[in-house]
Motif scaffolding. Structure first.
Motif, mmCIF file in Angstrom:
data_model
loop_
_atom_site.group_PDB
_atom_site.id
_atom_site.type_symbol
_atom_site.label_atom_id
_atom_site.label_comp_id
_atom_site.label_asym_id
_atom_site.label_seq_id
_atom_site.Cartn_x
_atom_site.Cartn_y
_atom_site.Cartn_z
ATOM 1 N N ILE A 253 0.880 -1.072 -0.186
ATOM 2 C CA ILE A 253 0.042 -0.001 0.076
ATOM 3 C C ILE A 253 0.868 1.107 -0.006
ATOM 4 N N TRP A 254 0.713 2.095 -0.979
ATOM 5 C CA TRP A 254 1.436 3.256 -1.216
ATOM 6 C C TRP A 254 0.295 4.533 -1.258
ATOM 7 N N TRP A 255 -0.099 5.340 -0.529
ATOM 8 C CA TRP A 255 -0.790 6.348 -0.622
ATOM 9 C C TRP A 255 -2.312 5.568 -0.943
ATOM 10 N N ASN A 256 -2.941 5.951 -2.174
ATOM 11 C CA ASN A 256 -4.130 5.244 -2.639
ATOM 12 C C ASN A 256 -4.044 3.990 -3.399
ATOM 13 N N PHE A 257 -2.839 3.542 -3.726
ATOM 14 C CA PHE A 257 -2.611 2.552 -4.445
ATOM 15 C C PHE A 257 -2.327 1.055 -3.599
ATOM 16 N N VAL A 258 -3.128 0.175 -4.124
ATOM 17 C CA VAL A 258 -2.775 -1.242 -3.553
ATOM 18 C C VAL A 258 -2.521 -2.021 -4.607
ATOM 19 N N SER A 259 -1.456 -2.950 -4.321
ATOM 20 C CA SER A 259 -1.074 -3.835 -5.343
ATOM 21 C C SER A 259 -0.293 -5.104 -4.924
ATOM 22 N N SER A 260 -0.183 -6.228 -5.501
ATOM 23 C CA SER A 260 0.856 -7.327 -5.084
ATOM 24 C C SER A 260 1.995 -6.974 -5.708
ATOM 25 N N SER A 261 2.195 -6.088 -6.663
ATOM 26 C CA SER A 261 3.616 -5.691 -7.060
ATOM 27 C C SER A 261 3.978 -4.269 -6.976
ATOM 28 N N ARG A 262 5.194 -4.177 -6.264
ATOM 29 C CA ARG A 262 5.786 -2.803 -5.980
ATOM 30 C C ARG A 262 5.881 -2.108 -7.253
ATOM 31 N N GLU A 263 6.178 -2.854 -8.497
ATOM 32 C CA GLU A 263 6.569 -2.334 -9.791
ATOM 33 C C GLU A 263 5.250 -1.508 -10.350
ATOM 34 N N ARG A 264 3.833 -2.164 -10.067
ATOM 35 C CA ARG A 264 2.971 -1.718 -10.396
ATOM 36 C C ARG A 264 2.602 -0.462 -9.558
ATOM 37 N N ILE A 265 2.796 -0.481 -8.330
ATOM 38 C CA ILE A 265 2.518 0.920 -7.788
ATOM 39 C C ILE A 265 3.510 1.998 -8.310
ATOM 40 N N GLU A 266 4.723 1.662 -8.734
ATOM 41 C CA GLU A 266 5.604 2.652 -9.364
ATOM 42 C C GLU A 266 4.891 3.108 -10.480
ATOM 43 N N ARG A 267 4.500 2.159 -11.241
ATOM 44 C CA ARG A 267 3.561 2.845 -12.697
ATOM 45 C C ARG A 267 2.510 3.719 -12.462
ATOM 46 N N ALA A 268 1.815 3.194 -11.244
ATOM 47 C CA ALA A 268 0.751 4.203 -10.977
ATOM 48 C C ALA A 268 0.938 5.716 -10.681
ATOM 49 N N LYS A 269 2.078 5.650 -9.967
ATOM 50 C CA LYS A 269 2.661 7.027 -9.571
ATOM 51 C C LYS A 269 3.034 7.745 -10.689
ATOM 52 N N ALA A 270 3.716 7.172 -11.588
ATOM 53 C CA ALA A 270 3.944 7.784 -12.884
ATOM 54 C C ALA A 270 2.758 8.325 -13.789
ATOM 55 N N ASP A 271 1.853 7.519 -13.723
ATOM 56 C CA ASP A 271 0.497 7.685 -14.485
ATOM 57 C C ASP A 271 -0.156 8.908 -13.801
ATOM 58 N N TRP A 272 -0.197 8.975 -12.423
ATOM 59 C CA TRP A 272 -0.896 9.971 -11.836
ATOM 60 C C TRP A 272 -0.038 11.181 -12.203
ATOM 61 N N LEU A 273 0.934 11.315 -11.995
ATOM 62 C CA LEU A 273 2.098 12.664 -12.377
ATOM 63 C C LEU A 273 1.559 12.910 -13.624
ATOM 64 N N ALA A 274 1.579 12.076 -14.649
ATOM 65 C CA ALA A 274 1.265 12.587 -16.101
ATOM 66 C C ALA A 274 -0.187 12.738 -16.371
ATOM 67 N N GLN A 275 -1.191 12.519 -15.152
ATOM 68 C CA GLN A 275 -2.563 12.604 -15.299
ATOM 69 C C GLN A 275 -3.052 11.790 -16.399
ATOM 70 N N ARG A 276 -2.588 10.458 -16.597
ATOM 71 C CA ARG A 276 -3.060 9.368 -17.331
ATOM 72 C C ARG A 276 -4.164 8.651 -16.783
ATOM 73 N N ILE A 277 -4.371 8.328 -15.457
ATOM 74 C CA ILE A 277 -5.454 7.664 -14.944
ATOM 75 C C ILE A 277 -6.984 8.208 -15.275
ATOM 76 N N GLY A 278 -7.051 9.238 -15.215
ATOM 77 C CA GLY A 278 -8.377 9.653 -15.427
ATOM 78 C C GLY A 278 -8.656 11.155 -14.783
ATOM 79 N N ARG A 279 -9.942 11.655 -15.318
ATOM 80 C CA ARG A 279 -10.168 12.764 -14.693
ATOM 81 C C ARG A 279 -11.936 12.701 -14.473
ATOM 82 N N VAL A 280 -12.417 13.677 -13.383
ATOM 83 C CA VAL A 280 -13.717 13.354 -12.990
ATOM 84 C C VAL A 280 -14.062 14.609 -13.568
ATOM 85 N N PRO A 281 -15.306 14.344 -14.615
ATOM 86 C CA PRO A 281 -15.941 15.591 -15.449
ATOM 87 C C PRO A 281 -16.550 16.453 -14.580
ATOM 88 N N GLY A 282 -16.095 17.884 -15.056
ATOM 89 C CA GLY A 282 -16.692 18.918 -14.401
ATOM 90 C C GLY A 282 -15.759 19.402 -13.252
#
Length: 292
Positions: A253-282
């Motif tokens: 568990i790191w921040w709001n990310f949960v995974s069985s893989s540390r590498e997957r969490i690192e990818r999620a960090k990069a994705d959020w920095l780049a705003q690639r995960i998504g946006r809430v409309p409005g």
């Protein structure tokens, strides 16, 4: 003897969410990281919010889990990157499956914000099994009237998710799950059977004794495996039962990310920095990635 072979009492730690609003955090705990699939457990309130003030949790991401919001008092507006927009009220269930990634915000609805209101509830994270960690995201709302209830003696039980006491919730879960809202209508006793491999009893409010030993308000008693657990309480006491099947391996568990893989969490960090995960409309605000 394994540490998990004996009961464990967890007392919450206060956690500041900002703007003077605190929650009592129970899981994860240093001696017990999870109970069944539950890897995070926060008790918010009860707190009174004056007119003009409300909760404002800006858009933020999740992966690898399902978030579960259950209220006793108040209202929260959920919005997410799928376009979901839903007010949750006491007794309802908001179940959001993050899977490979979702972004959501949680705010006090306008009428309650203008009038002032109380907020009281439980927010939990349920880790997804490894085969489901990358499923497509989804949001599911279940009104209180759709959840099965039963009265046994002086105790009312409502199954929030999973199965218990011969009842099954309509909430779709990804692994065997125990999640029950229990209220004592009279001074009485109930027995929690070993239907699920891992079980915990959380005291939302009231006076409780388990197998003769006191359990303080806001305390979580993690039961030893196997065998009945006897719980006695006064009228008005409210408990949550949670647990289920053990997780299929370690979770990070790191921040709001949960995974069985540390590498997957690192990818999620990069994705959020780049705003690639998504946006809430409005919504244009968002919570930045923490520095640590």
């Amino acid at each position: 003897m394994s540490a998990d072979a004996v009961p464990l009492l967890i007392e919450p730690r206060l956690h500041d969410l900002g703007d003077g609003f605190t929650v009592r955090r129970v899981l994860p705990f240093r001696l017990r990281r999870q109970v069944g699939p539950f890897v995070f457990f926060d008790h918010m309130g009860p707190a009174g919010l004056p007119p003009g003030r409300g909760l404002d949790v800006r858009p933020h991401p999740h992966i690898g889990l399902a978030t579960v919001t259950y209220l006793y008092d108040g209202a929260i507006m959920h919005r997410d990157s799928l376009g979901s927009e839903q007010v949750i009220r006491p007794g309802d269930v908001n179940w959001m499956t993050a899977g490979r990634g979702i972004v959501h915000s949680e705010r006090t609805p306008a009428p309650e914000r203008a009038a002032g209101h109380r907020v009281h509830g439980i927010q939990t994270w349920v880790a997804l099994p490894k085969p489901d960690e990358e499923v497509g995201p989804g949001f599911f709302h279940h009104p209180a009237a759709t959840l099965p209830e039963i009265e046994r003696g002086g105790v009312r039980l409502r199954v929030i998710a999973g199965t218990a006491f011969g009842l099954e919730s309509p909430v779709r879960v990804h692994s065997p799950t125990l999640y029950v809202d229990l209220q004592f209508l009279h001074d009485d006793e109930f027995v929690l059977p070993p239907e699920h491999a891992e079980r915990a009893i959380y005291v939302v409010e009231g006076e409780v004794r388990s197998d003769g030993e006191p359990v303080p308000p806001a305390g979580m008693l993690v039961a030893a495996p196997g065998g009945d657990v006897r719980v006695a309480a006064r009228a008005g006491t409210r408990l949550l039962l949670c647990g289920g099947a053990p997780l299929d391996g370690e979770r990070f568990i790191w921040w709001n990310f949960v995974s069985s893989s540390r590498e997957r969490i690192e990818r999620a960090k990069a994705d959020w920095l780049a705003q690639r995960i998504g946006r809430v409309p409005g919504e244009t605000e968002f919570i930045p990635l923490p520095e640590n």
